[in-house]
Write a protein that holds these residues in place. Structure first.
Motif, PDB file in Angstrom:
ATOM      1  N   LEU A 201     -17.298  -1.806 -15.306  1.00 11.82           N
ATOM      2  CA  LEU A 201     -15.989  -2.508 -15.754  1.00 11.82           C
ATOM      3  C   LEU A 201     -15.505  -3.506 -15.131  1.00 11.82           C
ATOM      4  O   LEU A 201     -15.686  -3.741 -13.777  1.00 11.82           O
ATOM      5  CB  LEU A 201     -14.736  -1.397 -15.805  1.00 11.82           C
ATOM      6  CG  LEU A 201     -15.140  -0.042 -16.578  1.00 11.82           C
ATOM      7  CD1 LEU A 201     -13.796   0.846 -16.561  1.00 11.82           C
ATOM      8  CD2 LEU A 201     -15.517  -0.587 -17.936  1.00 11.82           C
ATOM      9  N   THR A 202     -14.718  -4.558 -15.494  1.00 10.70           N
ATOM     10  CA  THR A 202     -14.209  -5.659 -14.868  1.00 10.70           C
ATOM     11  C   THR A 202     -13.092  -5.025 -14.009  1.00 10.70           C
ATOM     12  O   THR A 202     -12.333  -4.276 -14.627  1.00 10.70           O
ATOM     13  CB  THR A 202     -13.867  -6.933 -16.052  1.00 10.70           C
ATOM     14  OG1 THR A 202     -13.400  -7.864 -15.115  1.00 10.70           O
ATOM     15  CG2 THR A 202     -12.861  -6.525 -16.799  1.00 10.70           C
ATOM     16  N   GLN A 205      -7.247  -8.323 -14.235  1.00  8.87           N
ATOM     17  CA  GLN A 205      -6.220  -7.630 -14.735  1.00  8.87           C
ATOM     18  C   GLN A 205      -5.179  -8.379 -15.677  1.00  8.87           C
ATOM     19  O   GLN A 205      -4.165  -8.185 -16.019  1.00  8.87           O
ATOM     20  CB  GLN A 205      -4.968  -7.166 -13.383  1.00  8.87           C
ATOM     21  CG  GLN A 205      -5.619  -6.515 -12.313  1.00  8.87           C
ATOM     22  CD  GLN A 205      -6.027  -4.917 -12.677  1.00  8.87           C
ATOM     23  OE1 GLN A 205      -5.210  -4.495 -13.524  1.00  8.87           O
ATOM     24  NE2 GLN A 205      -7.260  -4.591 -12.365  1.00  8.87           N
ATOM     25  N   LEU A 207      -6.101  -9.116 -18.843  1.00  9.23           N
ATOM     26  CA  LEU A 207      -6.661  -9.057 -20.320  1.00  9.23           C
ATOM     27  C   LEU A 207      -5.324  -8.554 -20.864  1.00  9.23           C
ATOM     28  O   LEU A 207      -4.707  -7.775 -20.444  1.00  9.23           O
ATOM     29  CB  LEU A 207      -7.859  -8.073 -20.074  1.00  9.23           C
ATOM     30  CG  LEU A 207      -8.997  -8.413 -19.411  1.00  9.23           C
ATOM     31  CD1 LEU A 207     -10.175  -7.267 -19.735  1.00  9.23           C
ATOM     32  CD2 LEU A 207      -9.672  -9.544 -19.799  1.00  9.23           C
ATOM     33  N   ARG A 216     -13.551  -4.238 -21.563  1.00 13.33           N
ATOM     34  CA  ARG A 216     -13.660  -4.425 -20.055  1.00 13.33           C
ATOM     35  C   ARG A 216     -15.159  -4.123 -19.472  1.00 13.33           C
ATOM     36  O   ARG A 216     -15.575  -4.973 -18.446  1.00 13.33           O
ATOM     37  CB  ARG A 216     -12.783  -3.442 -19.393  1.00 13.33           C
ATOM     38  CG  ARG A 216     -11.209  -3.605 -19.659  1.00 13.33           C
ATOM     39  CD  ARG A 216     -10.445  -2.488 -18.688  1.00 13.33           C
ATOM     40  NE  ARG A 216      -9.082  -3.067 -18.828  1.00 13.33           N
ATOM     41  CZ  ARG A 216      -8.548  -4.060 -18.033  1.00 13.33           C
ATOM     42  NH1 ARG A 216      -9.420  -4.607 -17.066  1.00 13.33           N
ATOM     43  NH2 ARG A 216      -7.268  -4.397 -17.971  1.00 13.33           N
TER      44      ARG A 216
END
Length: 265
Positions: A201-202, A205, A207, A216
């Motif tokens: 997951l990215t 913050q 998004l 994500r």
């Protein structure tokens, strides 16, 4: 002025070729690192080297000794740190040679542009058709398009399929009653390599709140690997497309077709 003339008096065609080849190698290496965490490591290494040059110029002996020890093993450290990128670079060279060779024969035997477009459309149409149905039914989906799946390890944590891409197969995999619907499908070279793959997951913050775990995961894998990621939102049915650490959403089916022609074909 004399030294300038002396340098260019010895400058020949092979020197120009030498410069061009070095520039191409630098560009290829940068294209591999762009959008990945490895670029930050390289920048950090360069900053440390610049700091070392400043320390050395100021004759700070203790710091110079420490940095000397660091840079004596620096080449080995770089090889270890950038081992995946070096491997990816070598794979890319070999694969591009194969692609250019195939492209030559492709253009030689398939001269008609209409025929070429039909062949390209045949590779993309099943994906577009499946996405259209999943949009209408608001079926969540995450599809990864990998250029070199043999160099990536993320697809190996799922269920291996090795099947030709088809509309019905994609619909079946992402059906909410299917045991494979959670996770990502990996597509490469016209085949579904595996399904139910777990992706990183990215950490981004920024998004929007409507982007969930699929978004994500799509953005996260695009940050660390040379892949494109397609998301069908389960909440809204909207499409999203992630590439090189950036995500575009919502997009239309026409947008998706254009992106796939660029990245997949």
């Amino acid at each position: 002025m004399k030294s300038f003339d002396l340098v260019f008096s010895n400058f020949g065609i092979f020197d120009l070729v030498d410069i061009l080849l070095v520039a191409i190698l630098i560009y290829l290496f940068y294209s591999l690192l762009r959008g990945t965490i490895a670029i930050n490591i390289l920048i950090g290494y360069l900053l440390i080297y610049i700091f070392y040059l400043i320390v050395k110029a100021l004759d700070m002996r203790l710091l110079s000794t420490l940095f000397n020890g660091f840079f004596q093993v620096g080449v080995i450290a770089l090889i270890i740190v950038f081992q995946p990128e070096i491997r990816k670079f070598l794979l890319m060279v070999g694969k591009n040679f194969k692609l250019y060779r195939n492209e030559y024969w492709y253009r030689f035997f398939v001269r008609n542009k209409t025929v070429r477009k039909e062949m390209e459309h045949a590779q993309i149409k099943p994906i577009l058709d499946a996405c259209k149905v999943m949009q209408e039914s608001q079926t969540g989906a995450l599809i990864i398009f990998a250029k070199n799946p043999e160099e990536e390890h993320f697809y190996k944590n799922g269920e291996e399929i090795q099947a030709v891409v088809s509309k019905r197969l994609l619909e079946s995999i992402f059906n909410k009653y299917s045991p494979l619907h959670d996770g990502a499908v990996i597509i490469s070279e016209g085949k579904i390599m595996s399904a139910a793959c777990i992706l990183p997951l990215t950490d981004n913050q920024d998004l929007p709140p409507y982007m969930g775990l699929r978004h994500r995961a799509a953005l996260g894998i695009s940050e660390v690997a040379d892949v494109a990621a397609l998301v069908v939102s389960e909440e809204t049915g909207h499409l999203a497309y992630a590439r090189q650490g950036k995500i575009k959403a919502p997009i239309t089916l026409s947008d998706l077709e254009r992106y796939l022609r660029k990245d997949l074909i």
